[in-house]
Design a protein around this motif. Structure first.
Motif, PDB file in Angstrom:
ATOM      1  N   SER A  45      46.745  27.361  23.560  1.00  0.00           N
ATOM      2  CA  SER A  45      46.452  27.559  24.986  1.00  0.00           C
ATOM      3  C   SER A  45      46.711  26.294  25.802  1.00  0.00           C
ATOM      4  O   SER A  45      47.289  26.351  26.890  1.00  0.00           O
ATOM      5  CB  SER A  45      44.988  27.985  25.168  1.00  0.00           C
ATOM      6  OG  SER A  45      44.677  29.100  24.367  1.00  0.00           O
ATOM      7  N   PRO A 100      34.967  22.246  23.550  1.00  0.00           N
ATOM      8  CA  PRO A 100      33.535  22.556  23.424  1.00  0.00           C
ATOM      9  C   PRO A 100      32.687  21.339  23.111  1.00  0.00           C
ATOM     10  O   PRO A 100      33.116  20.428  22.403  1.00  0.00           O
ATOM     11  CB  PRO A 100      33.486  23.578  22.280  1.00  0.00           C
ATOM     12  CG  PRO A 100      34.757  23.381  21.525  1.00  0.00           C
ATOM     13  CD  PRO A 100      35.778  22.941  22.523  1.00  0.00           C
ATOM     14  N   HIS A 151      38.839  25.500  18.565  1.00  0.00           N
ATOM     15  CA  HIS A 151      38.786  26.910  18.939  1.00  0.00           C
ATOM     16  C   HIS A 151      37.587  27.086  19.855  1.00  0.00           C
ATOM     17  O   HIS A 151      36.472  26.684  19.517  1.00  0.00           O
ATOM     18  CB  HIS A 151      38.632  27.804  17.700  1.00  0.00           C
ATOM     19  CG  HIS A 151      39.815  27.765  16.781  1.00  0.00           C
ATOM     20  ND1 HIS A 151      40.920  28.569  16.953  1.00  0.00           N
ATOM     21  CD2 HIS A 151      40.070  26.998  15.684  1.00  0.00           C
ATOM     22  CE1 HIS A 151      41.798  28.312  15.987  1.00  0.00           C
ATOM     23  NE2 HIS A 151      41.305  27.364  15.210  1.00  0.00           N
ATOM     24  N   THR A 152      37.801  27.666  21.000  1.00  0.00           N
ATOM     25  CA  THR A 152      36.701  27.861  21.947  1.00  0.00           C
ATOM     26  C   THR A 152      36.064  29.231  21.757  1.00  0.00           C
ATOM     27  O   THR A 152      36.644  30.117  21.109  1.00  0.00           O
ATOM     28  CB  THR A 152      37.195  27.734  23.393  1.00  0.00           C
ATOM     29  OG1 THR A 152      38.106  28.816  23.678  1.00  0.00           O
ATOM     30  CG2 THR A 152      37.908  26.403  23.616  1.00  0.00           C
ATOM     31  N   GLU A 153      34.895  29.407  22.354  1.00  0.00           N
ATOM     32  CA  GLU A 153      34.164  30.669  22.208  1.00  0.00           C
ATOM     33  C   GLU A 153      34.929  31.841  22.799  1.00  0.00           C
ATOM     34  O   GLU A 153      34.812  32.980  22.326  1.00  0.00           O
ATOM     35  CB  GLU A 153      32.793  30.538  22.888  1.00  0.00           C
ATOM     36  CG  GLU A 153      31.874  31.710  22.614  1.00  0.00           C
ATOM     37  CD  GLU A 153      30.528  31.540  23.302  1.00  0.00           C
ATOM     38  OE1 GLU A 153      30.513  30.907  24.382  1.00  0.00           O
ATOM     39  OE2 GLU A 153      29.525  32.008  22.775  1.00  0.00           O
ATOM     40  N   ASP A 154      35.726  31.569  23.836  1.00  0.00           N
ATOM     41  CA  ASP A 154      36.470  32.667  24.483  1.00  0.00           C
ATOM     42  C   ASP A 154      37.836  32.905  23.844  1.00  0.00           C
ATOM     43  O   ASP A 154      38.669  33.638  24.390  1.00  0.00           O
ATOM     44  CB  ASP A 154      36.623  32.398  25.981  1.00  0.00           C
ATOM     45  CG  ASP A 154      37.380  31.096  26.272  1.00  0.00           C
ATOM     46  OD1 ASP A 154      37.842  30.456  25.304  1.00  0.00           O
ATOM     47  OD2 ASP A 154      37.498  30.728  27.456  1.00  0.00           O
ATOM     48  N   GLY A 155      38.079  32.255  22.683  1.00  0.00           N
ATOM     49  CA  GLY A 155      39.302  32.537  21.942  1.00  0.00           C
ATOM     50  C   GLY A 155      40.475  31.626  22.227  1.00  0.00           C
ATOM     51  O   GLY A 155      41.564  31.830  21.652  1.00  0.00           O
ATOM     52  N   ARG A 156      40.294  30.642  23.082  1.00  0.00           N
ATOM     53  CA  ARG A 156      41.402  29.738  23.366  1.00  0.00           C
ATOM     54  C   ARG A 156      41.582  28.721  22.234  1.00  0.00           C
ATOM     55  O   ARG A 156      40.642  28.407  21.507  1.00  0.00           O
ATOM     56  CB  ARG A 156      41.174  28.989  24.687  1.00  0.00           C
ATOM     57  CG  ARG A 156      41.230  29.907  25.913  1.00  0.00           C
ATOM     58  CD  ARG A 156      41.116  29.106  27.206  1.00  0.00           C
ATOM     59  NE  ARG A 156      39.940  28.240  27.171  1.00  0.00           N
ATOM     60  CZ  ARG A 156      39.986  26.920  27.364  1.00  0.00           C
ATOM     61  NH1 ARG A 156      41.138  26.312  27.567  1.00  0.00           N
ATOM     62  NH2 ARG A 156      38.869  26.217  27.337  1.00  0.00           N
ATOM     63  N   HIS A 166      27.116  25.687  21.289  1.00  0.00           N
ATOM     64  CA  HIS A 166      27.227  26.935  20.541  1.00  0.00           C
ATOM     65  C   HIS A 166      27.269  26.574  19.063  1.00  0.00           C
ATOM     66  O   HIS A 166      28.316  26.190  18.545  1.00  0.00           O
ATOM     67  CB  HIS A 166      28.489  27.709  20.929  1.00  0.00           C
ATOM     68  CG  HIS A 166      28.571  28.038  22.385  1.00  0.00           C
ATOM     69  ND1 HIS A 166      27.839  29.052  22.941  1.00  0.00           N
ATOM     70  CD2 HIS A 166      29.253  27.448  23.379  1.00  0.00           C
ATOM     71  CE1 HIS A 166      28.104  29.111  24.251  1.00  0.00           C
ATOM     72  NE2 HIS A 166      28.946  28.142  24.530  1.00  0.00           N
TER      73      HIS A 166
END
Length: 385
Positions: free
Chosen positions: A347, A373, A299-304, A378
């Protein structure tokens, strides 16, 4: 080409029935064989010179045709079992013990065909065979009251196919020894005495790179052969830096389904990417039906949501894995699966294989292009839930 010319052909025609019976019994037992008399030894050496017999280890023999049909892990197991038969008091350790337990690992670890045995620090021995390696174990850790567990792994169950036939695959029969795990007692499997599962993993962690040992930890935990606490307890009793062991414990995950996946995950971690979540199932947002179960997810920080699938070449050529579909149908089914996953919220779907992971550069490029990531970038995303 086999050497020896007409002499060997003549000797081959005059088969030594006793040697054939000896090798037949050994093959049925899943081991090599040894000569028990000077006459047998000379006969074995003659067959070795002719090319009909191989000598993989000192005084250990096997029929060439049979030997060539074994993978490297099976070959190591055959040598160890014969050595154990000849030396029943010997305790095997390190990679040799891992072979007997069936801990999943790469065949490449057997490029140097060493055999590892446990020895206490006070044992004085004559100069030993250069391929026999000793691992120092406290005298209190080498006990006589070991358990005898009947465990046989049939030929053909020795390797998971990942494109290069490099990973061991454990027979389900190996789970019989789960209840026999011990911390400081040696456990006998068949007729082989080995160091405990925890000690075996620690020794391998201190001998081999992270990416080659993570699969051992994953498979041992998955099969319930050892606990994390047992491994830590072994480290507490050693006077060496066990940093590599604790790093492996940090990343070990019983959810990893095979050695290829463990290797892939280990390399991604080595290359600085966040450890993925394993074996996640997606469901269609429209129908609620299962869209697919994936190997790795981030899961990426931008929600992908990024999915990685580790594919073995056998997926395309083995009838049992393709359900007798041809390659084109397998590829079409993959595309449909990717479409289903994207409709379920994924995604990006990345596909990789063993060769790309070994080469690293193609594998890393795919992860970077997908935006997987990086660890430490992060902190909240450093470890998947």
């Amino acid at each position: 080409m086999r050497s020896g010319g007409p002499y060997c052909h003549h000797q081959h025609m005059r088969q030594h029935k006793h040697l054939d019976d000896l090798m037949n019994r050994a093959e049925m037992d899943g081991r090599c064989c040894s000569a028990s008399s000077p006459a047998e030894r000379q006969a074995m050496l003659r067959r070795t010179r002719c090319g009909d017999v191989v000598r993989p280890f000192r005084s250990v023999y096997a029929r060439r045709e049979y030997w060539d049909g074994l993978n490297p892990i099976e070959q190591a197991s055959h040598v160890i079992r014969e050595m154990a038969r000849r030396h029943p008091d010997r305790v095997f350790a390190g990679l040799s013990a891992a072979v007997i337990y069936g801990f999943e690992h790469s065949w490449t670890l057997h490029d140097e065909p060493y055999v590892y045995i446990a020895t206490d620090g006070f044992t004085k021995s004559r100069r030993s065979y250069h391929r026999l390696r000793r691992i120092s174990v406290r005298r209190s850790d080498i006990r006589e009251d070991c358990h005898m567990v009947r465990l046989y792994r049939p030929r053909g169950d020795g390797a998971a196919q990942d494109g290069s036939n490099t990973w061991s695959q454990v027979s389900k029969l190996a789970d019989r020894i789960a209840h026999e795990r011990a911390l400081r007692d040696n456990v006998c499997i068949g007729e082989v005495r080995v160091t405990s599962p925890a000690r075996t993993l620690v020794d391998c962690a201190l001998l081999y790179p992270f990416e080659h040992v993570l699969s051992m930890f994953d498979s041992a935990l998955r099969r319930g052969l050892v606990t994390r606490e047992e491994i830590v307890a072994v480290c507490d009793g050693l006077r060496v830096d066990c940093g590599p062991v604790f790093r492996l414990l940090h990343y070990a995950d019983a959810r990893s389904e095979n050695g290829g996946e463990s290797f892939c995950r280990a390399v991604s971690i080595e290359e600085g990417f966040v450890p993925p979540q394993l074996q996640h199932t997606f469901y269609s947002r429209v129908t609620g039906k299962e869209a697919g179960r994936v190997d790795f997810i981030w899961h990426t920080e931008d929600g992908r949501i990024i999915v990685l699938e580790f594919d073995g070449m056998q997926k395309y050529i083995d009838p049992e894995m393709t359900s007798n579909r041809d390659v084109r149908q397998v590829v079409r089914d993959e595309r449909q699966r990717e479409q289903d996953l994207k409709e379920a919220g994924v995604s990006v779907v990345i596909r990789t294989n063993y060769i790309e992971v070994v080469q690293r550069a193609p594998f890393v490029m795919k992860l970077m292009q997908a935006g997987v990531p990086r660890a430490g970038a992060h902190p909240i995303f450093e470890h998947a839930d």
